[in-house]
Design an enzyme around this catalytic site. Structure first.
Site: not given
Length: 327
Positions: A11, A45-46, A130, A134, A181, A197-199
């Site tokens: 993404f 693949d890393v 996770y 990291k 709903g 926000y990704v942008g």
């Protein structure tokens, strides 16, 4: 600008490549085929150092986005295989090929839940695999940087939850439930949510590269101002044109239901929308400082409200791919 983007089919990667596609040489190294041909693609693949060695070209910058990040990864060893060993492999190949500049997307998950507006100097206390993986990856990167501080550049960015059109993460799930709903509030809604926000996050990564940063830099990335869950829902209701039920389920009851869904998921061997970890994340305060980003004179191209409206429009149009993020 020559850039290797590792994990570019995801993404954030797709949005980042869109910023550079007309005036830069980018190679996307990913185990998954991209949905759009935005740049040269090499299937890597890393976890496979040999593949990285053979297929990663020499570039000025490496942007490492590849990660296991879903809430329900099984086995949990995958978090460490990809996020830690994968990072180690990338750094080894960079050393072999003489590449000295890297941007690494970590996560605010390294701070843990319900922290009081942590800064980049705050202690780390990840609560899940996770976040732990990291943190370990960051330690490897710092070791790599300190081996040659004169010539190497390390930029670590810890984004809060990233959302936007085309992503099917936890923000999407929330907005989708409101639109359909089917949403019921768990808790009182006063908990604060830092969001990105990704942008804006990809524009900040680009800003760091275009600024030709030198040395070591660590940033939390958050789009301000922060919203409470109640405010987030109000914005969503206005954009969608729907009001949700005023009923609020007590946190203890919601968490118990989450545990029951966990058991059901294991019995049915099927991933369900509701889980205990998602209830905990939804009701947690996840507020983070972003002073260092502000010190970079970076101006986000979009407001948080604009980003939410873009995302809601995408939901109503039912576009995008299925992914997950960390709320």
């Amino acid at each position: 600008m020559n850039i290797n983007i590792i994990g570019g089919s995801g993404f954030i990667g797709r949005n980042f490549m869109n910023l550079y596609k007309n005036f830069s040489s980018i190679v996307n190294l990913d185990k998954n085929e991209p949905t759009e041909a935005l740049c040269e693609f090499r299937k890597v693949d890393v976890r496979d150092k040999g593949q990285l060695r053979n297929l990663m070209p020499v570039t000025e910058w490496v942007v490492l986005l590849a990660a296991e990040h879903r809430d329900d990864v099984s086995p949990v060893s995958l978090y460490y295989d990809v996020n830690v060993e994968g990072t180690s492999n990338v750094l080894d190949v960079m050393k072999e090929k003489g590449m000295n500049k890297i941007v690494f997307t970590s996560s605010v998950a390294v701070y843990g839940l319900n922290r009081s507006n942590p800064t980049e100097n705050s202690d780390l206390n990840p609560f899940n695999h996770y976040g732990k993986s990291k943190e370990q990856a960051e330690q490897l990167l710092l070791k790599w940087y300190k081996e040659d501080e004169t010539n190497r550049t390390l930029v670590i960015i810890r984004p809060t939850v990233v959302f936007g059109p085309g992503n099917r993460g936890n923000v999407y799930n929330l907005l989708k439930q409101i639109a359909s709903g089917r949403f019921l509030m768990i808790g009182n809604g006063q908990n604060i949510k830092s969001m990105a926000y990704v942008g804006n996050i990809v524009s900040f990564i680009k800003h760091c590269i275009d600024s030709n940063l030198q040395g070591y830099h660590l940033f939390n990335y958050v789009d301000k101002p922060d919203l409470t869950t109640n405010q987030l829902i109000e914005i969503s209701e206005t954009a969608i044109g729907k009001k949700i039920s005023s009923l609020k389920i007590p946190y203890s009851l919601g968490l118990t239901a989450g545990y029951l869904f966990d058991i059901s998921s294991k019995i049915m061997k099927k991933k369900l929308e509701i889980s205990s970890i998602r209830v905990r994340k939804f009701c947690a305060t996840t507020q983070f400082s972003s002073i260092r980003v502000q010190d970079m004179n970076f101006v986000p191209p979009y407001t948080l409200k604009e980003g939410l409206n873009f995302t809601i429009k995408d939901i109503l149009n039912e576009g995008g791919s299925i992914e997950d993020s960390n709320f």
